[in-house]
Motif scaffolding. Structure first.
Motif, PDB file in Angstrom:
ATOM      1  N   SER A 301       1.302  -1.798   0.197  1.00 14.26           N
ATOM      2  CA  SER A 301       0.399  -0.214   0.054  1.00 14.26           C
ATOM      3  C   SER A 301       1.011   1.387   0.008  1.00 14.26           C
ATOM      4  CB  SER A 301      -0.513  -0.281   1.284  1.00 14.26           C
ATOM      5  OG  SER A 301      -0.406  -0.013   2.516  1.00 14.26           O
ATOM      6  N   GLY A 302       2.141   1.181   0.308  1.00 19.27           N
ATOM      7  CA  GLY A 302       3.014   2.454   0.257  1.00 19.27           C
ATOM      8  C   GLY A 302       4.240   1.484   0.188  1.00 19.27           C
ATOM      9  N   VAL A 303       5.856   2.682   0.471  1.00 21.83           N
ATOM     10  CA  VAL A 303       6.825   1.944  -0.162  1.00 21.83           C
ATOM     11  C   VAL A 303       7.408   2.617   0.963  1.00 21.83           C
ATOM     12  CG1 VAL A 303       7.228   1.214  -2.554  1.00 21.83           C
ATOM     13  CG2 VAL A 303       7.826   3.653  -1.769  1.00 21.83           C
ATOM     14  N   LYS A 304       8.527   1.976   1.403  1.00 20.21           N
ATOM     15  CA  LYS A 304       9.918   3.264   1.898  1.00 20.21           C
ATOM     16  C   LYS A 304      11.212   2.744   1.586  1.00 20.21           C
ATOM     17  CE  LYS A 304      11.454  -1.279   5.001  1.00 20.21           C
ATOM     18  NZ  LYS A 304      11.290  -1.531   6.009  1.00 20.21           N
ATOM     19  N   VAL A 305      12.016   3.789   1.382  1.00 19.75           N
ATOM     20  CA  VAL A 305      13.288   4.279   0.960  1.00 19.75           C
ATOM     21  C   VAL A 305      14.382   4.360   2.264  1.00 19.75           C
ATOM     22  CG1 VAL A 305      14.886   5.565  -0.601  1.00 19.75           C
ATOM     23  CG2 VAL A 305      11.705   5.454  -1.176  1.00 19.75           C
ATOM     24  N   ILE A 323       9.245  14.471   2.969  1.00 22.76           N
ATOM     25  CA  ILE A 323      10.204  14.767   2.470  1.00 22.76           C
ATOM     26  C   ILE A 323      10.321  14.310   0.294  1.00 22.76           C
ATOM     27  CG2 ILE A 323      12.730  12.923   1.081  1.00 22.76           C
ATOM     28  CD1 ILE A 323      13.178  13.216   4.074  1.00 22.76           C
ATOM     29  N   THR A 324      10.810  14.714  -0.925  1.00 22.10           N
ATOM     30  CA  THR A 324      10.713  14.695  -2.289  1.00 22.10           C
ATOM     31  C   THR A 324      11.323  13.602  -2.409  1.00 22.10           C
ATOM     32  OG1 THR A 324       9.848  16.872  -2.210  1.00 22.10           O
ATOM     33  CG2 THR A 324      10.510  15.177  -4.427  1.00 22.10           C
ATOM     34  N   GLN A 332       7.828  11.708  -9.246  1.00 22.11           N
ATOM     35  CA  GLN A 332       8.560  12.152  -8.563  1.00 22.11           C
ATOM     36  C   GLN A 332       7.185  12.247  -7.164  1.00 22.11           C
ATOM     37  OE1 GLN A 332      10.056  16.414  -8.786  1.00 22.11           O
ATOM     38  NE2 GLN A 332       8.758  17.468  -7.325  1.00 22.11           N
ATOM     39  N   THR A 333       7.812  12.335  -6.145  1.00 20.93           N
ATOM     40  CA  THR A 333       6.132  12.512  -4.873  1.00 20.93           C
ATOM     41  C   THR A 333       6.911  12.049  -3.391  1.00 20.93           C
ATOM     42  OG1 THR A 333       4.784  10.863  -4.195  1.00 20.93           O
ATOM     43  CG2 THR A 333       6.491   9.565  -4.142  1.00 20.93           C
ATOM     44  N   ALA A 334       5.705  12.574  -2.733  1.00 22.76           N
ATOM     45  CA  ALA A 334       6.131  12.963  -1.519  1.00 22.76           C
ATOM     46  C   ALA A 334       6.529  12.085   0.038  1.00 22.76           C
ATOM     47  CB  ALA A 334       5.176  14.006  -1.019  1.00 22.76           C
ATOM     48  N   GLY A 335       7.382  12.386   0.577  1.00 27.19           N
ATOM     49  CA  GLY A 335       7.417  11.097   1.357  1.00 27.19           C
ATOM     50  C   GLY A 335       7.894  11.912   2.477  1.00 27.19           C
ATOM     51  N   VAL A 353      17.855   5.302   7.995  1.00 25.72           N
ATOM     52  CA  VAL A 353      16.915   6.483   7.879  1.00 25.72           C
ATOM     53  C   VAL A 353      16.293   5.666   6.004  1.00 25.72           C
ATOM     54  CG1 VAL A 353      15.601   8.560   7.169  1.00 25.72           C
ATOM     55  CG2 VAL A 353      18.007   8.499   8.517  1.00 25.72           C
ATOM     56  N   GLU A 354      14.534   5.666   7.207  1.00 23.37           N
ATOM     57  CA  GLU A 354      13.437   5.415   6.415  1.00 23.37           C
ATOM     58  C   GLU A 354      12.835   6.147   5.677  1.00 23.37           C
ATOM     59  OE1 GLU A 354      12.098   1.259   7.957  1.00 23.37           O
ATOM     60  OE2 GLU A 354      13.533   0.423   7.257  1.00 23.37           O
ATOM     61  N   ILE A 355      12.346   6.618   4.463  1.00 24.75           N
ATOM     62  CA  ILE A 355      11.888   7.843   4.070  1.00 24.75           C
ATOM     63  C   ILE A 355      10.383   6.799   3.656  1.00 24.75           C
ATOM     64  CG2 ILE A 355      10.923   9.265   2.105  1.00 24.75           C
ATOM     65  CD1 ILE A 355      14.032   9.063   3.404  1.00 24.75           C
ATOM     66  N   THR A 356       8.951   6.780   4.110  1.00 20.10           N
ATOM     67  CA  THR A 356       7.575   6.128   3.713  1.00 20.10           C
ATOM     68  C   THR A 356       6.752   6.948   2.745  1.00 20.10           C
ATOM     69  OG1 THR A 356       7.546   4.680   6.174  1.00 20.10           O
ATOM     70  CG2 THR A 356       5.523   5.085   4.881  1.00 20.10           C
ATOM     71  N   VAL A 357       6.321   6.001   1.704  1.00 16.98           N
ATOM     72  CA  VAL A 357       6.007   7.082   0.446  1.00 16.98           C
ATOM     73  C   VAL A 357       4.596   6.166   0.738  1.00 16.98           C
ATOM     74  CG1 VAL A 357       5.134   7.664  -1.944  1.00 16.98           C
ATOM     75  CG2 VAL A 357       7.678   7.714  -1.023  1.00 16.98           C
ATOM     76  N   PRO A 358       3.382   7.134   1.279  1.00 14.16           N
ATOM     77  CA  PRO A 358       2.308   5.764   1.484  1.00 14.16           C
ATOM     78  C   PRO A 358       0.863   6.163  -0.059  1.00 14.16           C
ATOM     79  CG  PRO A 358       1.799   8.267   2.032  1.00 14.16           C
ATOM     80  CD  PRO A 358       3.362   7.810   2.068  1.00 14.16           C
TER      81      PRO A 358
END
Length: 452
Positions: A301-305, A323-324, A332-335, A353-358
Motif C-alpha cells: 500500500s506504500g513503499v519505503k526508501v 521529503i521529496t 516524483q512524489t512526497a514521503g 533512515v527510512e522514508i515512507t511513501v504512502p
C-alpha cells in the motif's frame, strides 16, 4: 689633435649615462609583470536553500516472514503466491489433536483432585481410587500411542521399500539412458518419483518422532501420577498438608491446560496486516518446525526508501519530516521520515533512515533506486568552494585580497555540500577570496585579482 679626442669621450659618456638610466614608466611596467595574477571569488550572501540529495533503495512498506508459533503437521494452508490477504485472516492451521488430548487429560486430573479435596473435607481419606483411575486413563493413552507408532513404523518400512525400488529403477533407467535406449523425459520422470518418495519418507519419519515424544510425555505423566499416588498413601493424616498437595496438583493440571491452549493458538498462521503473499515454502501435510518461515507477506500500500546518512547530517532529519522522493524514471512524489536509527552502523559509520511513501504508484517496486531530496539547513548564508580553504598550524584559513595585497584570515567551517563548504565566521559579503593556488601565496604578497 686634442679637439678630435674630446668628442668621442663625450659621446661615450652620454651613451653610458643613457644606458644606466630607465624611464619611470618602464620600471612600473616591469613591476606589474612580476605581480602574480590570482583568481578570486566575491563573497555573496546565499539566499536560496541548499538541496541535499541521497540515493536509496525502494522496499515494501512492510514485509514479514510468516511462521507457526509451534511445531506440528500442517492440516490446512490456503494460500498461494500473489494472493491478497487481510489482517487477522487465518492462513493455515496445524494438527492440534495432541493438545486436545492433553486438555482432556488435565481436566480429568482437575476433576479427580477436586473430588479428593471434597472427600477430605467430608472426612473421607480414601483417595487412592482417583489416582488409579487417572493412571488407567494414562495407560490407555500410552497404548493408543504405541499402536499409532507401530502403524507409523510399518508405513515407513513400506515407503523405504518403495524408495529402494524407485532408486533401483532409476539406476536401470540411467543405464538405458546412457546407451540411448530411452529419452531424457523418461529418466526425469523416474528422478522426480524418487525425490517425492524421499520427501514423503522424511515427513513420515518426523511424524513418527512426534508420536514417540507424545508417548514419552504420557509416560512421564504416568510416573508423576504414580508418585502422587504413593505420596497420598504415605501422606500424613493432617488434612492441611493433603489439601495443599491437592491444590498444587490442580494448579499443575491447570497450567497444562493453559500451555495446551497456547499451543493451539500458536498452531494458527495469521496475517499480521493487509498484504500480498509473495512466497510459500510449505504445503498441507508437511511437518513444520516452530519458527520456520512458511510464507512471506508484503504490504504494497506504500513503499519505503532506505538511505544512509553521515553523522554530520543526521540532525537534518526528524521523524515526520516531509521529503521529496524521485524514482529511476524521474517520477516524483512526497514521503515522510518514519524511522531514524538510534545507533550508527559500525561497518560504514552512518545512520539508517527510512522514508515512507504512502499510496505509491504501481511502478514503484522493491529494489529500485530512488533519489531523496530535501532542503538543507545552514548555520550561515556564506558558502565557498572547497579549494578556498587552507589548513595551517592555527587551523583553517582563507586568503583575501585587500588593496592588491594577500591577507590571511582564520575561518570556522560548517557543513560540506558537494564541492562547496559552509563558512561560519571569518569572511563577509563583498570580500575577495582567492579560489586556487593558496599554498603558493604568502601573506603580504602583492597580487593582481582576477574574478571568475
Amino acid at each position: 689633435m686634442k679637439r678630435s679626442l674630446v668628442i668621442p669621450v663625450v659621446v661615450t659618456a652620454l651613451l653610458m649615462i643613457s644606458g644606466c638610466s630607465t624611464p619611470a614608466s618602464s620600471k612600473m611596467s616591469e613591476e606589474t609583470k612580476k605581480t602574480k595574477v590570482v583568481n578570486i571569488i566575491k563573497v555573496i550572501e546565499q539566499k536560496q536553500s541548499s538541496i541535499m540529495t541521497k540515493a536509496g533503495v525502494i522496499g515494501a512498506k512492510q514485509e514479514n516472514q510468516l511462521a507457526f508459533g509451534t511445531s506440528g503437521k500442517i492440516v490446512t494452508l490456503s494460500i498461494k503466491k500473489g494472493m491478497k490477504v487481510k489482517a487477522g485472516q487465518v492462513l493455515g492451521t496445524l494438527d492440534t489433536s495432541g493438545n486436545q488430548s492433553t486438555i482432556a487429560l488435565s481436566q480429568t486430573q482437575i476433576n479427580g483432585a477436586q473430588e479428593k479435596r471434597a472427600k477430605i473435607l467430608r472426612g473421607d481419606s480414601k483417595v487412592v481410587d482417583t489416582y488409579d483411575s487417572t493412571i488407567q486413563q494414562t495407560e490407555n493413552s500410552i497404548a493408543n500411542t504405541e499402536d499409532s507408532i507401530k502403524k507409523q513404523e510399518i508405513k515407513i518400512q513400506d515407503q523405504m521399500k518403495t524408495l529402494e525400488q524407485d532408486k533401483t529403477d532409476l539406476q536401470r533407467k540411467e543405464a538405458l539412458f546412457s546407451n540411448g535406449a530411452i529419452s531424457k523425459a523418461d529418466i526425469d520422470g523416474v528422478r522426480t518419483k524418487v525425490d517425492k518418495a524421499q520427501l514423503s519418507l522424511k515427513s513420515e519419519q518426523t511424524e513418527l518422532e512426534s508420536l514417540k515424544q507424545q508417548k514419552k510425555r504420557l509416560q512421564e505423566q504416568k510416573q508423576l501420577t504414580l508418585r502422587q499416588r504413593e505420596k497420598a498413601i504415605q501422606a500424613d493424616k493432617d488434612n492441611a498438608d493433603r489439601l495443599a498437595s491437592i491444590t498444587t496438583e490442580i494448579a499443575t493440571a491447570q497450567n497444562g491446560i493453559v500451555k495446551a491452549n497456547k499451543e493451539i493458538q500458536d498452531s494458527k498462521l495469521i496475517a499480521p496486516f493487509d498484504g500480498i503473499i509473495t512466497d510459500v515454502s510449505f504445503h498441507s501435510g508437511d511437518v513444520v518446525a516452530q519458527g520456520s518461515s512458511v510464507a512471506t507477506i508484503v504490504d504494497l500500500s506504500g513503499v519505503k526508501v532506505s538511505i544512509e546518512v553521515e553523522p554530520a547530517l543526521i540532525q537534518q532529519f526528524t521523524k515526520g519530516k516531509s521529503i521529496t522522493v524521485i524514482n529511476e524514471v524521474g517520477e516524483q512524489t512526497a514521503g515522510s521520515v518514519t524511522y531514524i536509527s538510534p545507533l550508527i552502523d559500525a561497518k560504514n559509520g552512518k545512520y539508517k533512515v527510512e522514508i515512507t511513501v504512502p499510496h505509491s504508484p504501481e511502478k514503484w517496486q522493491g529494489g529500485m533506486i530512488a533519489s531523496v531530496q530535501m532542503p538543507r539547513k545552514l548555520a550561515t548564508s556564506t558558502i565557498l568552494p572547497l579549494e578556498c580553504i587552507g589548513v595551517g598550524e592555527k587551523g583553517r584559513y582563507v586568503l583575501v585580497v585587500e588593496n592588491g595585497m594577500i591577507k590571511k584570515r582564520k575561518v570556522e567551517i560548517g557543513q560540506i555540500i558537494g564541492d562547496r563548504i559552509e563558512v561560519l565566521s571569518g569572511v563577509h559579503p563583498g570580500d575577495s577570496v582567492v579560489t586556487s593556488g593558496i599554498s603558493f601565496l604568502l601573506e603580504g604578497e602583492k597580487v593582481t585579482p582576477k574574478e571568475g
